[in-house]
Structures are given as C-alpha cells and as structure tokens.
Design a protein around this motif. Structure first.
Motif, mmCIF file in Angstrom:
data_model
loop_
_atom_site.group_PDB
_atom_site.id
_atom_site.type_symbol
_atom_site.label_atom_id
_atom_site.label_comp_id
_atom_site.label_asym_id
_atom_site.label_seq_id
_atom_site.Cartn_x
_atom_site.Cartn_y
_atom_site.Cartn_z
ATOM 1 N N GLU A 74 17.293 44.443 70.503
ATOM 2 C CA GLU A 74 16.210 43.530 70.151
ATOM 3 C C GLU A 74 15.820 43.767 68.696
ATOM 4 N N ARG A 76 12.909 43.151 65.911
ATOM 5 C CA ARG A 76 11.496 42.806 65.741
ATOM 6 C C ARG A 76 11.190 42.722 64.255
ATOM 7 N N TYR A 78 8.289 42.064 61.415
ATOM 8 C CA TYR A 78 6.845 42.127 61.211
ATOM 9 C C TYR A 78 6.490 41.335 59.956
#
Length: 115
Positions: A74, A76, A78
């Motif tokens: 995964e 991610r 920000y």
C-alpha cells in the motif's frame, strides 16, 4: 503401469498455486522489498532505496507499482511540502510474509551447511 505415470502429461504448471505465488514475487528486488517492509514498515522511498543498495529509482518505482497493483503493498501519500510517501504491507502482503519468513528460517538453519 504406475499410478502417476501420465500425470505430468495432463498437468500445466502455470495453473498451480506455486506458479501464481512466484509470479507475484518474481524479479530481482520484489522479495527484498517485501522483506524490508516486513521488518521496518512504514518505509519511505529513499529509505528503501538505501536499504536495497544498487537499484535505480525507476526500477524501485516499477517494482513498488507492481506490488501495489498485486495488492501486496500500500502506498500512502501525505499532502505536505515536501511530499511524503510511505509504503507498507497490505493484509494480503502480510499473509505472504508467513511464507517468506519460512524461507528466512530455512536459510538461517542451513546457511552454514557444507556442500
């Protein structure tokens, strides 16, 4: 005539679970990427590049995208400046680590064996 004499003629390796699993981790870097994530997640791109040693940004990026497409990793992102992106194992990727961890266990047990 033996019981399994013609069994190989009727079998196709590509349809096996082993073949499928190997297709997910095939390549020079994927297993190392997964191992890195198993040990240190979450991991940022540059941290992973340093961990892997001699790997180009493009090669690492391609491998991570493939692992992500296969549902093992995964990504991610920000919303900040500078941009921050972390990678971690998905639940599916974590379940694969049980298998890869057995490879580590076997290697630790046998790395000093003489051939």
């Amino acid at each position: 005539m033996g019981l399994n004499e013609n069994a190989i003629e009727d079998s196709v390796f590509e349809g096996t679970g082993y073949s499928y699993t190997m297709s997910l981790i095939r390549g020079k870097h994927k297993m190392v990427i997964l191992y890195c994530l198993m040990e240190f997640q979450p991991v940022r791109f540059n941290e992973m590049r340093r961990y892997l040693g001699k790997i180009s940004d493009k090669t690492l990026s391609v491998n991570l995208k493939e692992l992500e497409a296969d549902g093992l990793v995964e990504r991610r992102e920000y919303p900040q400046i500078p941009p921050k992106v972390e990678y971690r194992l998905t639940e599916r990727g974590d379940s694969l680590m049980e298998v890869l961890d057995q490879l580590c266990t076997w290697g630790e047990r046998h790395k000093s064996d003489e051939i």
